[in-house]
Structure formats: structure tokens, C-alpha cells
Scaffold this active site. Structure first.
Site, PDB file in Angstrom:
ATOM      1  N   GLY A  97      35.586 -25.565  36.241  1.00  0.00           N
ATOM      2  CA  GLY A  97      35.348 -26.802  36.978  1.00  0.00           C
ATOM      3  C   GLY A  97      36.240 -26.942  38.195  1.00  0.00           C
ATOM      4  O   GLY A  97      36.817 -25.969  38.677  1.00  0.00           O
ATOM      5  N   HIS A 105      33.367 -21.324  44.135  1.00  0.00           N
ATOM      6  CA  HIS A 105      32.391 -21.580  43.061  1.00  0.00           C
ATOM      7  C   HIS A 105      30.999 -21.777  43.661  1.00  0.00           C
ATOM      8  O   HIS A 105      30.010 -21.272  43.139  1.00  0.00           O
ATOM      9  CB  HIS A 105      32.752 -22.865  42.292  1.00  0.00           C
ATOM     10  CG  HIS A 105      34.038 -22.788  41.533  1.00  0.00           C
ATOM     11  ND1 HIS A 105      35.118 -23.579  41.808  1.00  0.00           N
ATOM     12  CD2 HIS A 105      34.408 -22.005  40.488  1.00  0.00           C
ATOM     13  CE1 HIS A 105      36.097 -23.312  40.972  1.00  0.00           C
ATOM     14  NE2 HIS A 105      35.704 -22.346  40.165  1.00  0.00           N
ATOM     15  N   GLY A 156      33.923 -14.196  40.813  1.00  0.00           N
ATOM     16  CA  GLY A 156      34.511 -14.013  42.138  1.00  0.00           C
ATOM     17  C   GLY A 156      35.477 -12.832  42.144  1.00  0.00           C
ATOM     18  O   GLY A 156      36.135 -12.555  41.141  1.00  0.00           O
ATOM     19  N   GLN A 173      40.625  -9.945  36.261  1.00  0.00           N
ATOM     20  CA  GLN A 173      39.724 -10.607  35.309  1.00  0.00           C
ATOM     21  C   GLN A 173      38.330  -9.979  35.390  1.00  0.00           C
ATOM     22  O   GLN A 173      37.710  -9.663  34.369  1.00  0.00           O
ATOM     23  CB  GLN A 173      39.651 -12.103  35.644  1.00  0.00           C
ATOM     24  CG  GLN A 173      38.502 -12.838  34.975  1.00  0.00           C
ATOM     25  CD  GLN A 173      38.537 -14.338  35.226  1.00  0.00           C
ATOM     26  OE1 GLN A 173      39.356 -15.042  34.653  1.00  0.00           O
ATOM     27  NE2 GLN A 173      37.655 -14.847  36.072  1.00  0.00           N
ATOM     28  N   VAL A 188      36.083 -16.256  48.835  1.00  0.00           N
ATOM     29  CA  VAL A 188      35.848 -17.202  49.931  1.00  0.00           C
ATOM     30  C   VAL A 188      37.212 -17.710  50.390  1.00  0.00           C
ATOM     31  O   VAL A 188      38.063 -18.052  49.562  1.00  0.00           O
ATOM     32  CB  VAL A 188      34.941 -18.370  49.474  1.00  0.00           C
ATOM     33  CG1 VAL A 188      34.719 -19.365  50.597  1.00  0.00           C
ATOM     34  CG2 VAL A 188      33.609 -17.821  48.967  1.00  0.00           C
TER      35      VAL A 188
HETATM   36  O1  PAF Z   1      37.823 -17.685  36.275  1.00  0.00           O
HETATM   37  C1  PAF Z   1      37.734 -18.687  35.533  1.00  0.00           C
HETATM   38  O2  PAF Z   1      37.421 -19.812  35.974  1.00  0.00           O
HETATM   39  C2  PAF Z   1      38.019 -18.534  34.038  1.00  0.00           C
HETATM   40  O3  PAF Z   1      39.004 -17.583  33.820  1.00  0.00           O
HETATM   41  C3  PAF Z   1      36.753 -18.246  33.219  1.00  0.00           C
HETATM   42  C4  PAF Z   1      36.129 -16.927  33.620  1.00  0.00           C
HETATM   43  C5  PAF Z   1      35.726 -19.371  33.384  1.00  0.00           C
HETATM   44  C6  PAF Z   1      37.118 -18.149  31.721  1.00  0.00           C
HETATM   45  O4  PAF Z   1      37.679 -19.315  31.243  1.00  0.00           O
END
Ligand code: PAF
Length: 283
Positions: A31, A37, A148, A154, A177
Site C-alpha cells: 500500500g 506502484h 519493481g 527481492q 520509477v
Molecule cells: O515489495 C513489497 O511491497 C513487499 O515486499 C511485498 C512483495 C508486497 C511482500 O510483502
């Protein structure tokens, strides 16, 4: 737009869409949407029949309870934006829905890559990330999932989990971005003081210097690392955590840049930890 709070209803909704021949695009988020996003959501919207976004601030990936408490939350605003972007479903579960027994005993082991770089500075972070992502993938089912490139480690770990554990998920990534001064969009930027926000530009400057060196033919990773460390070290508000060059495929640190490589940096600005990275040009 449907706002769903439970795993079971999300799965039922996605199963129904798939049984009607529809493809699903999924954007997992915590969020507090920013333009990074929005670019992922727009891409999911344009590439798939059904666009689903999750909003869940995952407690498992925060080591420090204060960090979790300070994480920005603005669900009303996020839902308004999601509606404007024609998202079909927002899955916004509570922590109790995601982890009914509390912290799960069984979790996803991120392996050795989960212990390095971000994993070394934030023990348990990637175990928490992958456990949440695995649960979100189970809730959505077969889909294309959008991540992203800003969180490059990650992304690499999610790709490995999908491959190693055979999730029916096609992981795609979108470029970072950036603000006008090059600072990567991040929910954490809102926590910076004006001075820290200005200083944060040193991360992209450092990465750009590394990219320029690589472009000029420099193959010695140590020279790029030294240049990045110098740039960040010359910024009084920044405390360097790491500056490295990794192989794009294996994410291991390289001495000599031979194949596709990525420069990564992390630094603290006060209490706020920022990360950034750049794929290096192959001259
Ligand atoms: O990148 C994120 O916002 C978080 O690490 C994710 C992938 C939603 C996991 O909680």
C-alpha cells in the site's frame, strides 16, 4: 471494483475468472501507493484481463516493531487510486487473516541469497517477504505477477522461489520509477527530512558514476565500488551500508564485469534505510 478481505474469497474470485478464460495480472504491494506502484498496476491492467492488487503490510518482513508501526498506511487513498486505474479486485487482508496462528512456524527459506546484502542488514527479512508472497500467490493462483526492479534482491528471490517451488506464476519486472533528481520512488521517502531527502540523491549519483565507468570500459568491479562509496561517503547525511556489483543472473558479487551486472547500494539517512540499483551498461 471489489475489495476482498479473505483468502478464500480471493481464490474463488480468481478461479471464476480463470474458468471464464480470463488471464490475471497481480500486483502485490504494502500500500501507500507511489508512481512506482502505479506503473506496475497500469501494466497489469493493460496486459491481463483481470487486474488484482494486494495491500498488506506484512509484519513478518519487519525486524523492528517501530519500523512496522511507522510504515505509512493510507488504505482509503490507495482504494481511490486503484478505482481510478480500473483495478478489478483489491485483496486487503488483515494480519489475522494472513496468519491466523500468529507468526507461522513453517515459512519459506530464502536460501543463501536471503542472507546476503539486504538479508545481512535485515535478518529474517526475506524469509518474511517470501512467506507473504507465497501466501499471496496461493490466494490468487495462476497469474502474471508484477514486481519493481527497485527491490532487485527481492525480485531475484521471488523468481527463485517461483522456479524452485513450481508456483504457476509468471514473474515480470518493471524499471524503477524515479523522481526528477533520480531518487527512486519508495514509500520510505516520505519519512526523510528535507535535508535527508536532498541528500538521498547521492544514491543515484553513485550508481550513475558506476554506470559511466562501466560504459567507458572499466571492468574492475572494485573501481566501481570505490567510486560509489566515495560519492555516498561524501554526503554527510548518508551512512553507507553497502555498495556492490553483482552478477545479474546469480546475484553474487563479481570482481570483474564480464556478463550482465548490476550495481547495488544501501545507505541510512537518519533512521531511514534506502536502497537503489542500476543495471550496468555492457560497453
Ligand atoms: O515489495 C513489497 O511491497 C513487499 O515486499 C511485498 C512483495 C508486497 C511482500 O510483502
Amino acid at each position: 471494483m471489489e475489495v476482498i478481505r479473505t483468502v478464500a474469497t480471493t481464490l474463488a474470485s480468481c478461479d471464476e475468472a480463470r474458468s471464464n478464460g480470463k488471464s490475471i495480472g497481480f500486483v502485490p504491494t504494502m500500500g501507500s501507493f507511489h508512481d512506482g506502484h502505479l506503473s506496475l498496476i497500469r501494466r497489469a491492467r493493460s496486459e491481463r484481463d483481470v487486474a488484482i492488487v494486494s495491500i498488506f503490510v506484512n509484519p513478518l518482513q519487519f525486524g523492528d516493531p517501530a519500523d512496522l508501526a511507522a510504515y505509512p498506511r493510507n488504505e482509503e487513498r490507495d482504494l481511490t487510486i486503484a478505482r481510478e486505474l480500473n483495478v478489478d479486485v483489491v485483496f486487503a487482508p488483515s494480519a489475522e487473516e494472513m496468519y491466523p496462528q500468529g507468526r507461522p512456524d513453517v515459512a519459506v527459506d530464502p536460501g543463501p541469497l536471503g542472507e546476503r546484502l539486504e538479508g545481512a542488514s535485515r535478518p529474517g527479512h526475506f524469509r518474511g517477504v517470501l512467506t507473504a508472497v507465497a501466501k499471496l500467490f496461493h490466494a490468487v493462483g495462476a497469474c502474471r505477477a508484477y514486481f519493481g526492479e527497485k527491490d532487485a534482491q527481492q525480485l531475484a528471490l521471488v523468481r527463485r522461489m517461483v522456479a524452485d517451488l513450481s508456483f504457476p506464476v509468471d514473474v515480470v519486472s518493471s524499471p524503477t520509477v524515479r523522481e526528477a533528481d533520480g531518487v527512486a520512488m519508495s514509500s520510505r521517502n516520505a519519512r526523510l527530512t528535507p535535508d535527508q531527502r536532498e541528500a538521498a540523491g547521492c544514491l543515484f549519483l553513485a550508481l550513475s558514476e558506476a554506470a559511466e565507468l562501466a560504459n567507458a570500459g572499466e571492468r574492475d568491479a572494485a573501481k566501481l565500488v570505490a567510486a560509489m562509496a566515495r560519492e555516498i561517503g561524501a554526503t554527510p547525511e548518508a551512512r553507507l551500508d553497502y555498495a556492490v556489483v553483482v552478477d545479474e543472473a546469480t546475484f553474487t558479487e563479481v570482481r570483474e564485469i564480464r556478463t550482465a551486472a548490476r550495481a547495488l547500494v544501501a545507505a541510512l539517512f537518519g533512521q531511514t534505510r534506502l536502497i537503489d540499483n542500476l543495471l550496468l551498461p555492457t560497453a
